[in-house]
Design a protein around this motif. Structure first.
Motif, short mmCIF file in Angstrom:
data_model
loop_
_atom_site.label_atom_id
_atom_site.label_comp_id
_atom_site.label_asym_id
_atom_site.label_seq_id
_atom_site.Cartn_x
_atom_site.Cartn_y
_atom_site.Cartn_z
N GLY A 233 2.29 -2.68 -4.87
CA GLY A 233 2.39 -1.48 -3.91
C GLY A 233 2.38 -0.72 -3.81
N LEU A 234 2.40 0.13 -5.30
CA LEU A 234 2.46 1.29 -5.44
C LEU A 234 0.75 1.51 -5.65
CD1 LEU A 234 3.78 3.96 -6.36
CD2 LEU A 234 4.75 3.40 -8.32
N LEU A 235 -0.55 0.80 -6.01
CA LEU A 235 -1.56 1.76 -6.56
C LEU A 235 -1.91 1.10 -4.41
CD1 LEU A 235 -2.14 -0.66 -9.77
CD2 LEU A 235 -2.15 1.68 -9.12
N ARG A 236 -1.47 0.25 -3.99
CA ARG A 236 -2.33 0.46 -2.62
C ARG A 236 -1.74 1.81 -2.59
NH1 ARG A 236 -3.77 -2.31 1.39
NH2 ARG A 236 -2.76 -2.36 3.15
N ALA A 237 -0.10 2.64 -2.13
CA ALA A 237 -0.68 4.24 -1.36
C ALA A 237 -1.19 4.65 -1.98
CB ALA A 237 1.04 4.17 -1.92
N ILE A 238 -1.47 4.60 -3.82
CA ILE A 238 -2.41 5.69 -4.12
C ILE A 238 -3.64 5.44 -3.34
CG2 ILE A 238 -3.46 6.18 -5.69
CD1 ILE A 238 -0.48 7.35 -6.09
N ARG A 239 -4.29 4.16 -3.36
CA ARG A 239 -5.29 4.11 -2.49
C ARG A 239 -5.43 4.78 -1.41
NH1 ARG A 239 -10.52 4.65 -2.88
NH2 ARG A 239 -11.45 2.26 -1.40
N PHE A 240 -3.92 4.81 -0.75
CA PHE A 240 -4.25 4.99 1.06
C PHE A 240 -4.09 6.38 1.17
CE2 PHE A 240 -1.77 6.56 4.23
CZ PHE A 240 -1.95 5.59 5.44
N LEU A 241 -3.81 7.45 0.05
CA LEU A 241 -4.00 8.34 -0.88
C LEU A 241 -5.36 8.83 -0.45
CD1 LEU A 241 -2.46 12.03 0.01
CD2 LEU A 241 -1.94 11.05 -2.64
N GLN A 242 -5.73 8.17 -1.32
CA GLN A 242 -7.46 8.53 -1.42
C GLN A 242 -8.12 8.36 -0.66
OE1 GLN A 242 -8.31 5.55 -4.55
NE2 GLN A 242 -8.90 7.45 -5.99
N LEU A 243 -7.85 7.57 1.14
CA LEU A 243 -8.20 7.47 1.85
C LEU A 243 -8.46 8.53 3.02
CD1 LEU A 243 -9.07 3.62 1.73
CD2 LEU A 243 -11.09 5.21 1.11
N ASN A 244 -6.73 9.09 2.80
CA ASN A 244 -6.47 9.66 4.32
C ASN A 244 -5.74 11.00 3.71
OD1 ASN A 244 -6.16 7.21 6.48
ND2 ASN A 244 -5.35 6.25 4.21
N TRP A 245 -5.96 11.73 2.27
CA TRP A 245 -6.06 12.76 2.49
C TRP A 245 -6.01 13.85 3.30
CZ3 TRP A 245 -8.89 17.10 0.84
CH2 TRP A 245 -10.24 16.18 0.14
N GLN A 246 -7.11 13.38 3.79
CA GLN A 246 -7.38 15.02 5.17
C GLN A 246 -6.27 14.98 5.52
OE1 GLN A 246 -9.84 13.09 3.18
NE2 GLN A 246 -11.90 13.61 2.76
N GLN A 247 -6.80 14.06 6.74
CA GLN A 247 -5.60 13.70 8.05
C GLN A 247 -4.44 14.35 7.53
OE1 GLN A 247 -6.29 13.16 11.27
NE2 GLN A 247 -4.45 13.76 11.26
N LEU A 248 -3.63 13.84 6.18
CA LEU A 248 -2.43 14.24 5.89
C LEU A 248 -2.23 16.11 6.01
CD1 LEU A 248 -2.09 10.58 3.18
CD2 LEU A 248 -0.52 11.33 5.10
N THR A 249 -3.14 16.33 5.36
CA THR A 249 -2.79 17.88 4.88
C THR A 249 -3.15 18.34 6.45
OG1 THR A 249 -5.80 17.98 4.31
CG2 THR A 249 -3.77 17.67 2.23
N GLN A 250 -3.81 17.87 6.71
CA GLN A 250 -3.59 18.99 8.60
C GLN A 250 -2.63 18.49 9.39
OE1 GLN A 250 -7.18 17.65 10.88
NE2 GLN A 250 -6.23 17.90 12.64
N ASP A 251 -2.01 17.63 9.12
CA ASP A 251 -0.94 17.36 9.99
C ASP A 251 0.25 18.30 8.78
OD1 ASP A 251 -1.77 15.37 10.51
OD2 ASP A 251 -0.44 13.82 10.33
N ILE A 252 -0.19 18.22 7.93
CA ILE A 252 0.69 19.30 6.41
C ILE A 252 0.42 20.73 7.56
CG2 ILE A 252 1.72 20.10 3.96
CD1 ILE A 252 1.64 16.98 3.51
N GLU A 253 -0.72 21.23 7.29
CA GLU A 253 -1.42 22.48 8.03
C GLU A 253 -0.82 22.98 9.34
OE1 GLU A 253 -4.82 25.14 6.22
OE2 GLU A 253 -4.88 23.14 7.89
N THR A 254 -0.55 21.68 9.82
CA THR A 254 -0.52 22.64 11.50
C THR A 254 0.83 22.08 12.26
OG1 THR A 254 -1.45 20.25 12.00
CG2 THR A 254 -3.03 21.71 11.54
N GLY A 255 1.33 21.22 11.22
CA GLY A 255 3.07 20.82 12.14
C GLY A 255 3.31 19.69 12.75
N SER A 256 1.96 19.68 13.40
CA SER A 256 1.31 18.16 13.89
C SER A 256 1.19 16.84 14.44
CB SER A 256 0.37 18.26 15.85
OG SER A 256 -0.53 19.46 14.68
#
Length: 598
Positions: A233-256
């Motif tokens: 399950g933890l490795l699945r979370a790391i894989r999720f981050l690999q696939l979705n970091w661009q959108q996640l960082t956009q959310d953090i940058e814009t606060g939305s």
């Protein structure tokens, strides 16, 4: 906080008074397990004396061990299926338990290939909560300062189903996370999660994972421990981050929050948490866009003191990958539990994974142990097994766990094989060996999970010089060829594409696996010609992720999902075979010589 010296524990100096009481409870339970077990059995038999099941075996109200052992048979799930089906269909009479069955807990569905329904009662939640309450007091003995930060835990619920009679059927962790015990748990500075309840309780696994990861990134400096239920399950979370970091960082940058998050309560919750942070967004972007993800956990969460995941049994093969992503952060296995019952805890949680031993808490259920003799013919009703009590097990011996629970399971074979490693006070400690089942068989050969795991470990040593490791594997017995042969699917992590292992190296891996298998297998290969050369099929990166997605789409729990070590379900076979990038066969016969017959 100063702790009253009268509450100090032989386990070590407690972090606070609450911890002292928890550790004192552990000491009390483990000092007199015989008396505790006697009391537990008497309570179970007394309260359930008028149930249909106990009346059938004419206990007549007896609560002593000797009568219990002489009159009640040792059973499996199949023996109980008629009663369980009646309860599932709506029969509310006291069949197994005098207390009403509150719900069914479903097994992981991949332990033995079938989803089992385990009846439970409301008060079992109190017992589970009690065991959970002991984990942090023990961990605080080994890792100081956990009250100064938070835990990033990836926890998930699954949407539940109802039986024809209207009872809920859901995984044990879903039951716990949806209970008031979890949702309204009192604040404990030693056990604060970055994930809000709304994220954990969101039934959509993408939205749940996304918001839990987002909260974890936002609080990266506060995270002191990272965890999931299983290592996978933890490795699945790391894989999720690999696939979705661009959108996640956009959310953090814009606060939305991303429009992909549609759950109203989750959006409302995240609106209060998510803050604009361009510096953090840029940091995460830089780390995630690097070619190498080695040490990514400690690069993003630099204060991580340990990973809290199960890495015993079949999960042991994830250890090298976890070490790669964490930079070798310690792995902690804290507790031993199943859908049927919560059993015990690891009193030395920071030990090496290979040395993990669980101390069974004698108040959780009544425990018996069936000596495990792999070569025995088994037993029948005419020749019942000789079971051993908790206090009578012997160090070094292996046993199958048999339980009698407050919810009405009587002398039930769990299917776990445990090896006794020692004692804490008078309570035995056990190493989890494996699930009791045979994975692969072509002819007279029988290969179990532990043996296959060892063969994969030995063969993967040949990949080290190529900076390559086995991320995930499964197997199947291909009987369409004549003779049949073992097929092993490998997903590889190749860290240096210019130096990836060749066909010849992978052929040698096939042979190394065969050399590791038992003598019956090798005899079939060498003397009997009953087994063909072992085959390794290398699959594309991400294949086992797809396998998990498929299982979840069919109702498996994301928390309890374990990669099946053997597959034979046609859609899964087709998925795996469609992702094969290369196939390699053993180039020679393994060593085998006839054993001397005395």
């Amino acid at each position: 906080m100063a702790v009253d010296s009268a509450l100090s524990s032989p386990l070590g100096p407690p972090a606070c008074e609450k911890d002292a009481k928890a550790l004192q409870f552990v000491e009390e339970m483990t000092r007199s397990p015989y008396a505790v077990q006697e009391r537990v059995l008497a309570e179970i038999l007394s309260r359930n004396s008028q149930t249909e099941y106990l009346r059938r075996f004419k206990l007549n109200g007896a609560t002593d061990r000797d009568t219990f052992k002489s009159k009640l048979p040792v059973i499996t799930y199949e023996d109980l299926q008629p009663e369980i089906q009646r309860i599932a269909n709506g029969d509310r009479s006291p069949i197994l338990s005098a207390h009403p069955i509150s719900e069914f807990l479903t097994s992981s569905g991949t332990s033995a290939g079938e989803r089992k329904l385990m009846p439970t009662i409301k008060e079992e939640l109190d017992r589970r909560q009690l065991l959970y309450s002991l984990l942090m007091p023990v961990m605080n003995l080994y890792v100081p300062g956990l009250d100064k930060g938070k835990g990033l835990y990836f926890l998930f619920v699954k949407s539940e189903t109802r039986t024809p009679g209207g009872l809920l059927a859901r995984p044990v962790l879903t039951s716990y996370y949806k209970s008031e015990h979890f949702k309204t748990r009192p604040y404990d500075p030693y056990n604060v999660y970055t994930s809000p309840n709304e994220a954990i309780l969101c039934a959509d696994s993408f939205q749940s994972m996304y918001t839990q990861m987002l909260c974890g990134l936002q609080e990266r400096q506060q995270v002191l421990r990272v965890g999931a239920v299983f290592a996978s399950g933890l490795l699945r979370a790391i894989r999720f981050l690999q696939l979705n970091w661009q959108q996640l960082t956009q959310d953090i940058e814009t606060g939305s929050l991303s429009p992909k998050i549609t759950d109203p309560s989750l959006r409302e919750c995240m609106a209060k948490i998510l803050k604009t942070n361009p510096e953090l967004a840029e940091f995460v972007r830089q780390e995630c866009s690097k070619d190498s993800w080695e040490g990514i956990i400690t690069r993003i969460w630099p204060n991580t003191k340990y990973l809290d995941v199960i890495v015993t049994g079949a999960m042991a093969q994830y250890i090298p990958t976890l070490d790669y992503y964490s930079g070798g952060v310690p792995l902690a296995c804290t507790m031993y539990a199943s859908s049927e019952c919560y059993f015990g805890l690891n009193l030395n949680p920071m030990c090496k994974p290979s040395e993990v031993s669980y101390t069974i808490m004698p108040n959780m259920a009544y425990f018996e142990f069936l000596p495990h003799e792999p070569n025995s013919a088994g037993f029948t009703r005419d020749s019942p097994p000789k079971l051993v009590d908790l206090v009578d097990v012997e160090v070094g011996k292996e046993y199958e766990l048999v339980i009698t629970t407050y919810a009405g399971l009587c002398r039930y074979r769990v299917g776990d094989i445990l090896r006794v490693t020692g004692f804490h006070n008078s309570a035995p400690q056990f190493h989890f060996v494996r699930r009791k089942n045979v994975l692969l068989s072509i002819d007279a050969d029988k290969t179990d999970e532990a043996e296959l795991q060892k063969a994969v470990e030995n063969a993967s040593q040949l990949l080290r010089e190529f900076n390559t490791s086995v991320v995930e594997y499964t197997s199947y017995a291909d009987t369409k060829t004549i003779p049949g042969h073992y097929v092993i699917y490998w997903e590889l992590l190749v860290k240096d594409l210019a130096n990836s292992p060749s066909d010849e190296v992978l052929k040698q891996c096939c042979l190394a696996m065969e050399e590791s298998l038992n003598s019956v297998y090798r005899q079939g290969r060498v003397a009997d010609n009953s087994i063909g050369p072992l085959e390794i099929r290398v699959v594309k990166s991400g294949t086992f992720e797809e396998l998990m997605d498929y299982a979840i789409s069919r109702g498996a729990s994301i928390n309890q999902y374990k990669v099946p070590r053997c597959v034979n379900f046609t859609p899964i076979m087709e998925l795996l075979d469609s992702r094969v990038v290369s196939a390699h066969f053993s180039p020679a016969l393994p060593h085998w010589t006839p054993e001397r017959r005395r």
